[in-house]
Design a protein around this motif. Structure first.
Motif, PDB file in Angstrom:
ATOM      1  N   PHE A  42       0.652  -1.362  -0.036  1.00  0.00           N
ATOM      2  CA  PHE A  42       0.125   0.068   0.103  1.00  0.00           C
ATOM      3  C   PHE A  42       0.930   1.074   0.247  1.00  0.00           C
ATOM      4  N   LEU A  43       1.922   1.179   0.662  1.00  0.00           N
ATOM      5  CA  LEU A  43       2.938   2.312   0.785  1.00  0.00           C
ATOM      6  C   LEU A  43       3.818   2.719  -0.568  1.00  0.00           C
ATOM      7  N   SER A  44       3.663   1.568  -1.241  1.00  0.00           N
ATOM      8  CA  SER A  44       4.201   1.776  -2.614  1.00  0.00           C
ATOM      9  C   SER A  44       3.520   2.031  -3.722  1.00  0.00           C
ATOM     10  N   TRP A  45       2.234   2.389  -3.539  1.00  0.00           N
ATOM     11  CA  TRP A  45       1.470   2.798  -4.708  1.00  0.00           C
ATOM     12  C   TRP A  45       1.813   3.969  -5.545  1.00  0.00           C
ATOM     13  N   GLY A  46       2.472   5.145  -4.702  1.00  0.00           N
ATOM     14  CA  GLY A  46       2.967   6.282  -5.203  1.00  0.00           C
ATOM     15  C   GLY A  46       3.891   6.154  -6.140  1.00  0.00           C
ATOM     16  N   LYS A  47       4.953   5.544  -6.004  1.00  0.00           N
ATOM     17  CA  LYS A  47       6.128   4.890  -6.540  1.00  0.00           C
ATOM     18  C   LYS A  47       5.603   4.197  -7.814  1.00  0.00           C
ATOM     19  N   PHE A  48       4.771   3.538  -7.824  1.00  0.00           N
ATOM     20  CA  PHE A  48       4.257   2.549  -8.829  1.00  0.00           C
ATOM     21  C   PHE A  48       3.547   3.502  -9.803  1.00  0.00           C
ATOM     22  N   PHE A  49       2.798   4.298  -9.388  1.00  0.00           N
ATOM     23  CA  PHE A  49       2.122   5.381 -10.275  1.00  0.00           C
ATOM     24  C   PHE A  49       3.128   6.156 -10.949  1.00  0.00           C
ATOM     25  N   ARG A  50       4.063   6.735 -10.318  1.00  0.00           N
ATOM     26  CA  ARG A  50       5.070   7.366 -10.988  1.00  0.00           C
ATOM     27  C   ARG A  50       5.752   6.661 -11.976  1.00  0.00           C
ATOM     28  N   LYS A  51       6.142   5.564 -11.756  1.00  0.00           N
ATOM     29  CA  LYS A  51       7.124   4.869 -12.686  1.00  0.00           C
ATOM     30  C   LYS A  51       6.365   4.150 -13.866  1.00  0.00           C
ATOM     31  N   ASN A  52       5.064   3.786 -13.527  1.00  0.00           N
ATOM     32  CA  ASN A  52       4.391   3.137 -14.565  1.00  0.00           C
ATOM     33  C   ASN A  52       2.665   3.335 -14.552  1.00  0.00           C
ATOM     34  N   LYS A  53       2.487   4.360 -14.795  1.00  0.00           N
ATOM     35  CA  LYS A  53       0.940   4.822 -14.725  1.00  0.00           C
ATOM     36  C   LYS A  53       0.047   3.834 -15.460  1.00  0.00           C
ATOM     37  N   SER A  54       0.207   3.178 -16.395  1.00  0.00           N
ATOM     38  CA  SER A  54      -0.874   2.426 -17.241  1.00  0.00           C
ATOM     39  C   SER A  54      -0.958   1.093 -16.247  1.00  0.00           C
ATOM     40  N   ALA A  55       0.110   0.669 -15.951  1.00  0.00           N
ATOM     41  CA  ALA A  55       0.130  -0.505 -15.047  1.00  0.00           C
ATOM     42  C   ALA A  55      -0.771  -0.270 -13.866  1.00  0.00           C
ATOM     43  N   CYS A  56      -0.174   0.739 -13.181  1.00  0.00           N
ATOM     44  CA  CYS A  56      -0.736   0.981 -11.800  1.00  0.00           C
ATOM     45  C   CYS A  56      -2.262   1.282 -11.835  1.00  0.00           C
ATOM     46  N   ILE A  91      -5.115 -11.060  -3.612  1.00  0.00           N
ATOM     47  CA  ILE A  91      -4.172 -10.576  -2.972  1.00  0.00           C
ATOM     48  C   ILE A  91      -2.670 -10.515  -3.410  1.00  0.00           C
ATOM     49  N   PRO A  92      -2.479 -11.606  -4.541  1.00  0.00           N
ATOM     50  CA  PRO A  92      -1.140 -11.617  -5.333  1.00  0.00           C
ATOM     51  C   PRO A  92      -1.286 -10.099  -6.377  1.00  0.00           C
ATOM     52  N   VAL A  93      -2.446  -9.793  -6.841  1.00  0.00           N
ATOM     53  CA  VAL A  93      -2.510  -8.638  -7.465  1.00  0.00           C
ATOM     54  C   VAL A  93      -2.058  -7.263  -6.717  1.00  0.00           C
ATOM     55  N   MET A  94      -2.567  -7.390  -5.334  1.00  0.00           N
ATOM     56  CA  MET A  94      -2.624  -6.186  -4.641  1.00  0.00           C
ATOM     57  C   MET A  94      -0.982  -6.123  -4.135  1.00  0.00           C
ATOM     58  N   MET A  95      -0.452  -7.272  -4.376  1.00  0.00           N
ATOM     59  CA  MET A  95       1.131  -7.276  -4.036  1.00  0.00           C
ATOM     60  C   MET A  95       1.998  -6.562  -4.993  1.00  0.00           C
ATOM     61  N   VAL A  96       1.511  -6.304  -6.182  1.00  0.00           N
ATOM     62  CA  VAL A  96       2.350  -5.921  -7.501  1.00  0.00           C
ATOM     63  C   VAL A  96       3.059  -4.538  -7.121  1.00  0.00           C
ATOM     64  N   PRO A  97       2.552  -3.662  -6.419  1.00  0.00           N
ATOM     65  CA  PRO A  97       3.206  -2.227  -6.192  1.00  0.00           C
ATOM     66  C   PRO A  97       4.462  -2.592  -4.960  1.00  0.00           C
ATOM     67  N   LEU A  98       4.430  -3.911  -4.507  1.00  0.00           N
ATOM     68  CA  LEU A  98       5.547  -4.179  -3.689  1.00  0.00           C
ATOM     69  C   LEU A  98       6.749  -3.994  -4.347  1.00  0.00           C
ATOM     70  N   ALA A  99       6.968  -4.301  -5.531  1.00  0.00           N
ATOM     71  CA  ALA A  99       8.037  -4.527  -6.467  1.00  0.00           C
ATOM     72  C   ALA A  99       8.985  -2.902  -6.405  1.00  0.00           C
ATOM     73  N   PHE A 100       8.055  -2.071  -6.074  1.00  0.00           N
ATOM     74  CA  PHE A 100       8.697  -0.660  -6.444  1.00  0.00           C
ATOM     75  C   PHE A 100       9.222  -0.132  -5.034  1.00  0.00           C
ATOM     76  N   TRP A 101       8.938  -0.953  -3.968  1.00  0.00           N
ATOM     77  CA  TRP A 101       9.449  -0.623  -2.677  1.00  0.00           C
ATOM     78  C   TRP A 101      10.929  -0.511  -2.550  1.00  0.00           C
ATOM     79  N   PHE A 102      11.420  -1.511  -3.527  1.00  0.00           N
ATOM     80  CA  PHE A 102      12.990  -1.731  -3.626  1.00  0.00           C
ATOM     81  C   PHE A 102      13.780  -0.753  -4.619  1.00  0.00           C
ATOM     82  N   ILE A 103      12.621  -0.178  -5.636  1.00  0.00           N
ATOM     83  CA  ILE A 103      13.458   0.835  -6.495  1.00  0.00           C
ATOM     84  C   ILE A 103      14.222   2.058  -5.577  1.00  0.00           C
ATOM     85  N   PRO A 104      15.590   2.422  -6.145  1.00  0.00           N
ATOM     86  CA  PRO A 104      16.100   3.544  -5.417  1.00  0.00           C
ATOM     87  C   PRO A 104      15.026   4.740  -5.350  1.00  0.00           C
TER      88      PRO A 104
END
Length: 135
Positions: A42-56, A91-104
């Protein structure tokens, strides 16, 4: 749904707001109580949106349509079981933004990386304990 009498029976629908509130905040049915790792997602949604808007937007539309649809069911809590049984598939779909937690520059990468990694490991351990606590 057809009863034995041949009449069509309407499904029982509950309030969308009470279902969403229950699936997110209920102590016995919250998705975050039984999958705490989703807090970091949930905390990673912002980064996910900035990096890949259409996928987000696609991911969010899948999650919210599924969540809102199941929230209107009168038995949104899964009835006799603990946890959000009816939204388990999402739940697996909800975890997609988790990958963006580790991006610098994300929640766990870059500046403050040690704190972010500590938070991730702590919540991941908590998630594991919650899942294994059933045995």
């Amino acid at each position: 749904l057809v009863e034995k009498t041949g009449k069509i029976r309407e499904p029982h629908l509950s309030s969308l707001l009470s279902g969403v509130k229950g699936l997110i905040f209920s102590p016995g049915g919250s998705v975050f109580a039984y999958s705490p790792i989703l807090i970091i997602s949930f905390l990673s949604w912002g980064k996910f949106f900035r990096k890949n808007k259409s996928a987000c937007i696609l991911t969010a539309s899948i999650v919210f349509s599924y969540l809102f649809t199941n929230s209107t069911i009168s038995g949104w809590c899964g009835l006799w079981c603990w946890g959000p049984r009816l939204i388990l598939e999402i739940i697996p779909v909800m975890m997609v933004p988790l990958a963006f937690w580790f991006i610098p520059g994300g929640g766990g990468g870059g500046q403050g990386a040690k704190a972010g990694k500590f938070l991730f490991v702590s919540i991941a351990a908590w998630s594991l304990i919650v899942q294994l606590g059933e045995f």
